[in-house]
Design a protein around this motif. Sequence first.
Motif, PDB file in Angstrom:
ATOM      1  N   GLY A  20      13.340  25.513 -11.397  1.00  0.00           N
ATOM      2  CA  GLY A  20      13.641  27.159 -11.122  1.00  0.00           C
ATOM      3  C   GLY A  20      12.218  27.944 -11.378  1.00  0.00           C
ATOM      4  N   LYS A  21      11.337  27.304 -11.382  1.00  0.00           N
ATOM      5  CA  LYS A  21      10.087  28.169 -11.625  1.00  0.00           C
ATOM      6  C   LYS A  21       8.921  27.864 -10.477  1.00  0.00           C
ATOM      7  N   ASP A  22       8.632  26.577 -10.532  1.00  0.00           N
ATOM      8  CA  ASP A  22       7.676  26.100  -9.566  1.00  0.00           C
ATOM      9  C   ASP A  22       8.098  24.907  -8.771  1.00  0.00           C
ATOM     10  N   VAL A  23       7.665  25.402  -7.445  1.00  0.00           N
ATOM     11  CA  VAL A  23       8.297  24.692  -6.285  1.00  0.00           C
ATOM     12  C   VAL A  23       7.511  23.168  -6.255  1.00  0.00           C
ATOM     13  N   PRO A 101      16.599  33.264  -6.053  1.00  0.00           N
ATOM     14  CA  PRO A 101      16.610  33.072  -7.599  1.00  0.00           C
ATOM     15  C   PRO A 101      17.635  32.232  -8.145  1.00  0.00           C
ATOM     16  N   VAL A 102      17.357  31.596  -9.241  1.00  0.00           N
ATOM     17  CA  VAL A 102      18.263  30.724 -10.018  1.00  0.00           C
ATOM     18  C   VAL A 102      19.418  31.810 -10.547  1.00  0.00           C
ATOM     19  N   THR A 103      20.445  31.753 -10.432  1.00  0.00           N
ATOM     20  CA  THR A 103      21.567  32.400 -11.099  1.00  0.00           C
ATOM     21  C   THR A 103      22.592  31.787 -11.740  1.00  0.00           C
ATOM     22  N   LYS A 104      23.146  32.297 -12.681  1.00  0.00           N
ATOM     23  CA  LYS A 104      24.448  31.693 -13.352  1.00  0.00           C
ATOM     24  C   LYS A 104      25.585  32.054 -12.711  1.00  0.00           C
ATOM     25  N   GLY A 105      26.498  31.057 -12.402  1.00  0.00           N
ATOM     26  CA  GLY A 105      27.620  31.100 -11.546  1.00  0.00           C
ATOM     27  C   GLY A 105      28.862  30.564 -12.468  1.00  0.00           C
ATOM     28  N   MET A 109      24.394  26.711 -13.194  1.00  0.00           N
ATOM     29  CA  MET A 109      23.062  27.425 -12.790  1.00  0.00           C
ATOM     30  C   MET A 109      23.186  27.104 -11.146  1.00  0.00           C
ATOM     31  N   VAL A 110      22.728  27.678 -10.110  1.00  0.00           N
ATOM     32  CA  VAL A 110      22.755  27.752  -8.950  1.00  0.00           C
ATOM     33  C   VAL A 110      21.533  28.320  -8.151  1.00  0.00           C
ATOM     34  N   THR A 111      20.942  27.698  -7.190  1.00  0.00           N
ATOM     35  CA  THR A 111      19.963  28.179  -6.322  1.00  0.00           C
ATOM     36  C   THR A 111      20.280  27.650  -4.946  1.00  0.00           C
ATOM     37  N   GLY A 112      19.679  28.354  -4.048  1.00  0.00           N
ATOM     38  CA  GLY A 112      20.026  27.966  -2.603  1.00  0.00           C
ATOM     39  C   GLY A 112      18.472  28.135  -1.648  1.00  0.00           C
ATOM     40  N   THR A 113      18.687  27.410  -0.629  1.00  0.00           N
ATOM     41  CA  THR A 113      17.630  27.443   0.357  1.00  0.00           C
ATOM     42  C   THR A 113      17.924  26.912   1.536  1.00  0.00           C
ATOM     43  N   THR A 114      16.960  26.971   2.634  1.00  0.00           N
ATOM     44  CA  THR A 114      17.017  26.537   4.006  1.00  0.00           C
ATOM     45  C   THR A 114      15.888  25.640   4.404  1.00  0.00           C
ATOM     46  N   ALA A 115      16.141  24.434   4.915  1.00  0.00           N
ATOM     47  CA  ALA A 115      14.846  23.688   5.364  1.00  0.00           C
ATOM     48  C   ALA A 115      15.050  23.263   6.670  1.00  0.00           C
TER      49      ALA A 115
END
Length: 160
Positions: A20-23, A101-105, A109-115
């Motif tokens: 959640g901090k360093d890729v 950003p990592v959020t509480k749902g 904990m949840v995050t998302g992206t596109t690759a």
Amino acid sequence: MSATVRGQLGRMTGTVEYDGKDVRSVKADVTIDVRAINTQNSQRDQDLRGSDFFDTAKYPTITFKSKRVDPGAEGAFKLIGDLTIRGTTREVTLDVEAPAPVTKGLRGMVTGTTATTRVKRLEYGLKYNSMVEAGPVVGDEVTITIDIEIGRPSPPGIVQ
């Protein structure tokens, strides 16, 4: 090759690690069910499942296992790993947008992206009959886009 055909593969399962901090902490080991491929054309989908393309009877899944991360600008990064299709493994580079950003749902904990990445289908043995391959009917380069939401469930008994 006169039009882009878009489709979706089936369910994706596996693990993605990210602090959640360093890729550079990102690690992925993912399996995708190819049997559920859907291009909105049942005949084409049947062809894609067949032995000329994905041969889902023999190779029902595609896998990706990351090997390393090359950080980029503003949180984006390149995720390098092995992509296996039809029993053939090749190293690919996924261009990954900066994770949200990592959020509480409600589910943790949840995050998302596109690759995205591009592969040459012929390198994976995805070829049609010789008549079709002789002419420019089916392009060799395929763009893969992955939209993913990654979650870490809340521990049992803990409500967010």
